[in-house]
Design a protein around this motif. Structure first.
Motif, short mmCIF file in Angstrom:
data_model
loop_
_atom_site.label_atom_id
_atom_site.label_comp_id
_atom_site.label_asym_id
_atom_site.label_seq_id
_atom_site.Cartn_x
_atom_site.Cartn_y
_atom_site.Cartn_z
N TRP A 1 0.82 -1.29 0.03
CA TRP A 1 0.05 -0.01 0.00
C TRP A 1 1.04 1.28 0.04
O TRP A 1 2.10 1.16 0.26
N ALA A 2 0.22 2.54 -0.07
CA ALA A 2 0.97 3.74 -0.11
C ALA A 2 0.08 4.75 0.67
O ALA A 2 -1.15 4.60 0.33
N THR A 3 0.48 5.77 1.14
CA THR A 3 -0.32 6.79 1.73
C THR A 3 -1.03 7.76 0.86
O THR A 3 -2.04 8.16 0.86
N ASP B 1 6.76 5.61 -0.76
CA ASP B 1 5.97 6.44 0.17
C ASP B 1 7.15 7.19 1.36
O ASP B 1 7.89 6.38 1.86
N PRO B 2 7.13 8.18 1.47
CA PRO B 2 7.91 8.89 2.52
C PRO B 2 7.75 8.18 4.03
O PRO B 2 6.75 8.18 4.53
N VAL C 1 4.09 7.51 6.33
CA VAL C 1 3.86 6.10 6.71
C VAL C 1 3.71 5.89 8.44
O VAL C 1 2.64 5.34 8.71
N ALA C 2 4.70 6.50 9.00
CA ALA C 2 4.70 6.44 10.40
C ALA C 2 3.60 7.27 10.82
O ALA C 2 2.71 6.99 11.75
N ASN C 3 2.90 8.35 10.35
CA ASN C 3 1.97 9.05 10.67
C ASN C 3 0.75 8.48 10.41
O ASN C 3 -0.06 8.52 11.30
N PHE C 4 0.38 7.88 9.45
CA PHE C 4 -0.61 6.99 9.03
C PHE C 4 -0.75 5.95 10.09
O PHE C 4 -1.95 5.93 10.48
N PHE D 1 -1.33 -3.88 13.34
CA PHE D 1 -0.43 -5.07 12.97
C PHE D 1 0.97 -4.50 12.39
O PHE D 1 0.81 -3.19 12.52
N GLY D 2 1.79 -5.26 12.19
CA GLY D 2 3.02 -4.83 11.66
C GLY D 2 3.18 -3.90 10.28
O GLY D 2 2.38 -4.41 9.27
N VAL D 3 4.00 -2.94 10.27
CA VAL D 3 3.96 -2.10 9.23
C VAL D 3 5.52 -1.91 8.76
O VAL D 3 6.39 -1.62 9.69
N ALA D 4 5.81 -2.39 7.49
CA ALA D 4 7.16 -2.21 7.04
C ALA D 4 7.38 -1.06 5.91
O ALA D 4 6.32 -1.05 5.01
#
Length: 169
Positions: free
Chosen positions: A61-63, A97-98, A102-105, A113-116
């Motif tokens: 995915w992407a923000t 994706d910056p 990603v971290a903010n989203f 769940f885990g986000v890589a």
């Protein structure tokens, strides 16, 4: 004349039988999920061996992807519904994706769940050169890719398939 027709019939039946057998073999053999290593937003290093014995949903995915953002509540609901039964989810943010986005989203949506972040694009490459988002891959307990979705899945059908996969031994 009769012999040549009979021979042609035998050859045709053999060819059809061979084609049917090859078709069956291709259905019987599932593609193994690739062995991948990744770092989650919390800094923990994980690899796909952690998926052994679980049904896993890998969501690319992407923000900046409106469909991805739209489907994320359903990805969360799917994870919450099945996580206690041996189901896991990994959200893989695309290389473009910056990381701050990603971290903010992930934080603002409280992703459970885990986000890589696939900084190098290697995870997407290993999963068949994933370029379109969202792309979701469902993996069974044996580490085989069962289904690929490009675009938003039909979540009712996805849940039915997850139920089946969780019931397998």
């Amino acid at each position: 004349m009769k012999t040549s027709r009979m021979l042609a019939s035998v050859v045709m039946v053999a060819a059809l039988g061979g084609a049917a057998w090859l078709g069956y073999q291709s259905l019987a053999k599932k593609e193994q999920a690739p062995a991948v290593h990744y770092v989650l937003l919390d800094g923990s290093k994980v690899d796909s061996s952690a998926w052994a014995g679980k049904v896993v949903l890998v969501n690319f995915w992407a923000t900046s992807c409106t469909t991805c953002v739209h489907e994320m509540p359903q990805i969360i609901a799917t994870h919450e519904k099945f996580k206690a039964r041996g189901f896991d989810t990994v959200a893989v943010a695309m290389s473009y994706d910056p990381p701050a986005f990603v971290a903010n989203f992930a934080e603002s949506r409280k992703l459970p769940f885990g986000v890589a972040i696939d900084n190098t694009g290697e995870i997407a490459k290993q999963f068949g050169r994933v370029q379109l988002t969202p792309t979701t891959v469902l993996i069974n307990k044996r580490g085989e890719i069962v289904k690929r979705y490009v675009g938003e899945p039909d979540f009712a059908a996805l849940h039915g398939l997850v139920e089946q996969l969780l019931a397998e031994t």
